[in-house]
Scaffold this motif. Structure first.
Motif, PDB file in Angstrom:
ATOM      1  N   ASP A  84       0.769  -1.293   0.065  1.00 54.93           N
ATOM      2  CA  ASP A  84       0.064   0.013   0.004  1.00 54.93           C
ATOM      3  C   ASP A  84       0.838   1.197  -0.003  1.00 54.93           C
ATOM      4  O   ASP A  84       0.260   2.424   0.212  1.00 54.93           O
ATOM      5  CB  ASP A  84      -1.032   0.086   1.205  1.00 54.93           C
ATOM      6  CG  ASP A  84      -0.281  -0.134   2.583  1.00 54.93           C
ATOM      7  OD1 ASP A  84       1.040  -0.197   2.543  1.00 54.93           O
ATOM      8  OD2 ASP A  84      -0.802   0.129   3.675  1.00 54.93           O
ATOM      9  N   PRO A 108       2.329   4.119  -1.534  1.00 55.15           N
ATOM     10  CA  PRO A 108       2.213   4.868  -2.757  1.00 55.15           C
ATOM     11  C   PRO A 108       3.508   5.052  -3.686  1.00 55.15           C
ATOM     12  O   PRO A 108       4.679   5.170  -2.943  1.00 55.15           O
ATOM     13  CB  PRO A 108       1.694   6.464  -2.446  1.00 55.15           C
ATOM     14  CG  PRO A 108       1.454   6.266  -1.135  1.00 55.15           C
ATOM     15  CD  PRO A 108       2.138   5.405  -0.386  1.00 55.15           C
ATOM     16  N   PRO A 117       5.305   6.900  -5.741  1.00 55.25           N
ATOM     17  CA  PRO A 117       6.115   8.268  -5.735  1.00 55.25           C
ATOM     18  C   PRO A 117       6.946   7.993  -4.283  1.00 55.25           C
ATOM     19  O   PRO A 117       8.135   8.343  -4.075  1.00 55.25           O
ATOM     20  CB  PRO A 117       5.418   9.317  -5.733  1.00 55.25           C
ATOM     21  CG  PRO A 117       3.970   8.765  -6.163  1.00 55.25           C
ATOM     22  CD  PRO A 117       3.956   7.498  -5.687  1.00 55.25           C
ATOM     23  N   LEU A 118       6.224   7.761  -3.288  1.00 55.88           N
ATOM     24  CA  LEU A 118       6.729   7.709  -1.886  1.00 55.88           C
ATOM     25  C   LEU A 118       7.740   6.616  -1.673  1.00 55.88           C
ATOM     26  O   LEU A 118       8.964   6.624  -1.264  1.00 55.88           O
ATOM     27  CB  LEU A 118       5.597   7.463  -0.965  1.00 55.88           C
ATOM     28  CG  LEU A 118       6.177   7.484   0.625  1.00 55.88           C
ATOM     29  CD1 LEU A 118       6.901   8.686   1.001  1.00 55.88           C
ATOM     30  CD2 LEU A 118       5.165   7.365   1.581  1.00 55.88           C
ATOM     31  N   ALA A 149      10.937   7.616  -3.156  1.00 59.61           N
ATOM     32  CA  ALA A 149      11.777   8.478  -2.369  1.00 59.61           C
ATOM     33  C   ALA A 149      12.498   7.726  -1.494  1.00 59.61           C
ATOM     34  O   ALA A 149      13.573   7.828  -1.097  1.00 59.61           O
ATOM     35  CB  ALA A 149      10.810   9.616  -2.007  1.00 59.61           C
ATOM     36  N   LEU A 150      11.615   6.677  -0.839  1.00 57.16           N
ATOM     37  CA  LEU A 150      12.116   5.941   0.143  1.00 57.16           C
ATOM     38  C   LEU A 150      13.278   4.982  -0.182  1.00 57.16           C
ATOM     39  O   LEU A 150      14.279   4.689   0.586  1.00 57.16           O
ATOM     40  CB  LEU A 150      11.309   5.368   0.988  1.00 57.16           C
ATOM     41  CG  LEU A 150      10.112   5.822   1.637  1.00 57.16           C
ATOM     42  CD1 LEU A 150       9.251   5.011   2.531  1.00 57.16           C
ATOM     43  CD2 LEU A 150      10.921   7.032   2.807  1.00 57.16           C
ATOM     44  N   LEU A 204      11.405   2.955   7.275  1.00 56.79           N
ATOM     45  CA  LEU A 204      10.460   3.947   7.189  1.00 56.79           C
ATOM     46  C   LEU A 204       9.243   3.161   6.393  1.00 56.79           C
ATOM     47  O   LEU A 204       8.253   3.510   6.551  1.00 56.79           O
ATOM     48  CB  LEU A 204      11.147   5.124   6.268  1.00 56.79           C
ATOM     49  CG  LEU A 204      12.121   5.988   6.870  1.00 56.79           C
ATOM     50  CD1 LEU A 204      12.518   6.906   6.082  1.00 56.79           C
ATOM     51  CD2 LEU A 204      11.588   6.608   8.209  1.00 56.79           C
ATOM     52  N   GLN A 258       8.543   0.191   7.015  1.00 58.78           N
ATOM     53  CA  GLN A 258       7.706  -0.558   8.018  1.00 58.78           C
ATOM     54  C   GLN A 258       7.019   0.382   8.706  1.00 58.78           C
ATOM     55  O   GLN A 258       5.921   0.026   9.212  1.00 58.78           O
ATOM     56  CB  GLN A 258       8.781  -1.131   9.074  1.00 58.78           C
ATOM     57  CG  GLN A 258       9.328  -2.513   8.327  1.00 58.78           C
ATOM     58  CD  GLN A 258      10.266  -3.276   9.459  1.00 58.78           C
ATOM     59  OE1 GLN A 258      10.065  -3.014  10.623  1.00 58.78           O
ATOM     60  NE2 GLN A 258      10.927  -4.295   9.088  1.00 58.78           N
ATOM     61  N   TRP A 309       5.719   3.123   7.961  1.00 57.77           N
ATOM     62  CA  TRP A 309       4.561   3.456   7.108  1.00 57.77           C
ATOM     63  C   TRP A 309       3.376   2.306   7.292  1.00 57.77           C
ATOM     64  O   TRP A 309       2.178   2.547   7.445  1.00 57.77           O
ATOM     65  CB  TRP A 309       4.905   3.551   5.671  1.00 57.77           C
ATOM     66  CG  TRP A 309       3.609   3.895   4.798  1.00 57.77           C
ATOM     67  CD1 TRP A 309       2.856   2.958   4.160  1.00 57.77           C
ATOM     68  CD2 TRP A 309       3.224   5.059   4.461  1.00 57.77           C
ATOM     69  NE1 TRP A 309       2.103   3.297   3.274  1.00 57.77           N
ATOM     70  CE2 TRP A 309       2.166   4.667   3.283  1.00 57.77           C
ATOM     71  CE3 TRP A 309       3.287   6.416   4.955  1.00 57.77           C
ATOM     72  CZ2 TRP A 309       1.191   5.624   2.806  1.00 57.77           C
ATOM     73  CZ3 TRP A 309       2.632   7.308   4.198  1.00 57.77           C
ATOM     74  CH2 TRP A 309       1.488   7.030   3.278  1.00 57.77           C
ATOM     75  N   HIS A 310       3.751   1.217   7.221  1.00 61.27           N
ATOM     76  CA  HIS A 310       2.974   0.149   7.349  1.00 61.27           C
ATOM     77  C   HIS A 310       2.348   0.040   8.803  1.00 61.27           C
ATOM     78  O   HIS A 310       1.035   0.026   8.851  1.00 61.27           O
ATOM     79  CB  HIS A 310       3.608  -1.100   7.040  1.00 61.27           C
ATOM     80  CG  HIS A 310       2.620  -2.368   6.979  1.00 61.27           C
ATOM     81  ND1 HIS A 310       1.729  -2.609   5.976  1.00 61.27           N
ATOM     82  CD2 HIS A 310       2.362  -3.347   8.020  1.00 61.27           C
ATOM     83  CE1 HIS A 310       1.097  -3.818   6.274  1.00 61.27           C
ATOM     84  NE2 HIS A 310       1.375  -3.921   7.395  1.00 61.27           N
ATOM     85  N   GLY A 345      -0.404   2.526   9.350  1.00 59.78           N
ATOM     86  CA  GLY A 345      -1.891   2.184   8.559  1.00 59.78           C
ATOM     87  C   GLY A 345      -2.547   1.126   9.703  1.00 59.78           C
ATOM     88  O   GLY A 345      -3.744   1.195   9.712  1.00 59.78           O
TER      89      GLY A 345
END
Lengths: 328, 203
Positions: free
Chosen positions: A7, A9, A11-12, A15-16, A25, A27, A29-30, A33
């Motif tokens: 999930d 995105p 573009p992110l 970048a990551l 990062l 992880q 993000w996940h 959510g």
């Protein structure tokens, strides 16, 4: 440990990926959510919608978005007259009796309280109009409380000294304070039927026939100059008020018209399926439409088919009905 | 409790936009049912006032109906709603600070104080407490980062939609998100296994 990154995105993710702590990062993000830390307070959805609905009304007439009749020099000649006309119309609008319309869409029932405190329950596909607060020109109170009805409605009329009148194309029903039902769907062309639950009601046909006085438990049907009165089981016939359905000795076409209104679904009948047969249906609570259709069609040797907009009633032709119920 | 995947309802929004142009009130209801709660949450994250947040979200739908004739079906209706709520929050006169906070320039974000780290929770820490920590971490983010994170992670808006809502370039949205994650990582870093713990507790 591996973390699903599905999930993230795109573009992110790019970048990551260029970041030295990309994995952590991602992880994080996940985890966010999963944690869904956005505050989740109880939201009063229905009350909020009621407020929005009160401030946004469905338009009755299609709005003309572009009013572009005037161009160039014409404007100068037209505008003063338009202003004068608008002024006159404006005066007319403020002084003339404002009308109000209430309606219940197909598949819905609406409760209405009128300015005099009378309560009206509208059945599906019904429209009722009256002057606003029963006032006429220059805001003067009318001598009668009159409503026009197309459809079916149950009235609980409050006493206020003035007669309360329900007008249909066939009849005028006059009361002082009482509880009664009027059924007059113009599209059905079946006239007007009045059923009294409590009190006394006078029904006058539009044709020159002597008016009929009705008391509790009586029903009168006006069609043209024919007026027939009989005794009925009121509660059963008014099953629609509590979400049920009662149709007594009605022709097939009317049964489908009523079902179409009550369920808000299009039902049409193939020519070959039309018949003069009459039927009676009673359900204390509205079942699923397909249940009703199965009951009606199987008892009359018909079948029904679902299509994109609704249902079609067919006669069992030479082609065996695919998927139709044959085992009942 | 996974984040909502909104990519598959793009078609719904496009359909509602078309129907709204045709004065279809039912389309307003459908959009309301889908987006009201997320809009209230978003507004609340901006103004920290649930009552006001509800007012703004409702106002956005009233305006949507009033402006239905000018809806461009090619644009994201969802982004329009979020942007309207955001503008209402920005223009709210009672809290001038909201505007200042939200209009903070990106460069200021970088110098914003890094939230202080919290004490490492031991293994027995409850999920609720962990969530509070995460929440506190997000609340401490610079406003624009927090807003981008809120819209992206919790409301499921695309980068293009967020850019439209926040009136900036999509690349800037990305920068906000990366910085937000970095800040959060620093904030949560002292807990070495924080993320793992969080995932473990929640799954």
């Amino acid at each position: 440990m591996t973390t699903p990154h599905t999930d993230l995105p795109a573009p992110l993710r790019e970048a990551l990926d260029a970041h030295d702590a990309a994995d952590e990062l991602t992880q994080l993000w996940h985890a966010l959510g999963t944690a869904a830390p956005s505050p989740r307070r109880a939201v009063d959805h229905d009350a909020a919608w009621a407020r929005v609905a009160a401030r946004t009304s469905a338009p009755r007439v299609a709005r003309s978005r572009h009013l572009s009749l005037v161009q160039g020099g014409v404007v100068r000649r037209v505008v003063p007259w338009a202003l004068a006309a608008a002024l006159l119309i404006g005066v007319g609008v403020t002084a003339s009796p404002a009308r109000r319309t209430w309606s219940a869409a197909a598949g819905a029932s609406e409760a209405v309280t009128l300015g005099d405190g009378s309560r009206v329950q509208l059945s599906a596909g019904t429209t009722m109009t009256s002057t606003r607060d029963f006032r006429g020109w220059f805001g003067r109170e009318n001598a009668t409380r009159t409503v026009q009805l197309d459809g079916e409605a149950f009235f609980t009329v409050a006493k206020d000294g003035r007669p309360f009148i329900v007008r249909t194309p066939d009849a005028e029903i006059t009361v002082l304070g009482t509880r009664f039902d009027v059924r007059a769907y113009a599209a059905d062309r079946t006239g007007t039927t009045v059923i009294v639950e409590e009190g006394r009601v006078r029904v006058s046909a539009m044709r020159p026939v002597a008016p009929v006085e009705l008391t509790a438990g009586l029903r009168t049907a006006v069609r043209g100059s024919t007026v027939r009165t009989d005794t009925v089981a009121v509660a059963r016939l008014l099953a629609w008020r509590s979400g049920g359905l009662a149709l007594v000795d009605q022709p097939m076409s009317l049964v489908f018209a009523e079902l179409s209104r009550r369920y808000g679904v299009s039902l049409d009948m193939a020519q070959s399926a039309s018949s003069a047969e009459r039927l009676t249906l009673y359900y204390p609570q509205l079942p699923k439409l397909e249940t009703v259709l199965a009951d009606v069609t199987t008892s009359h040797g018909l079948r029904f088919e679902r299509h994109s907009r609704g249902y079609r009633i067919l006669s069992p032709t030479a082609v065996p009905p695919r998927g139709a119920k044959t085992d009942e | 409790m996974t984040a909502i995947d909104l990519s598959d309802d793009t078609a719904d929004w496009a359909d509602w936009a078309r129907r709204l142009r045709r004065d279809d009130h039912a389309a307003l209801r459908a959009a309301f049912d889908r987006a009201y709660a997320p809009l209230v949450r978003f507004a609340d994250s901006l103004v920290r006032d649930p009552g006001l947040a509800a007012d703004f979200a409702q106002e956005a739908f009233v305006r949507l109906w009033e402006h239905r004739a000018t809806i461009d079906p090619a644009q994201s209706l969802r982004a329009w709603l979020f942007r309207t709520v955001r503008n209402l929050a920005l223009n709210h006169h009672r809290d001038g600070r909201t505007r200042d906070r939200l209009l903070d320039d990106v460069t200021i974000d970088d110098s914003a104080a890094v939230p202080r780290a919290f004490v490492a929770p031991d293994a027995a820490v409850e999920a609720a407490e962990l969530l509070d920590r995460v929440h506190a971490g997000i609340a401490a983010l610079p406003p624009r980062q927090r807003e981008a994170l809120e819209l992206s992670r919790f409301q499921g808006l695309s980068h293009a939609e967020i850019a439209e809502v926040m009136a900036c370039a999509p690349r800037t949205v990305n920068n906000h998100l990366v910085r937000a994650l970095e800040s959060l990582r620093h904030y949560l870093a002292p807990v070495g296994s924080f993320v793992t713990t969080l995932l473990g507790v929640l799954s």
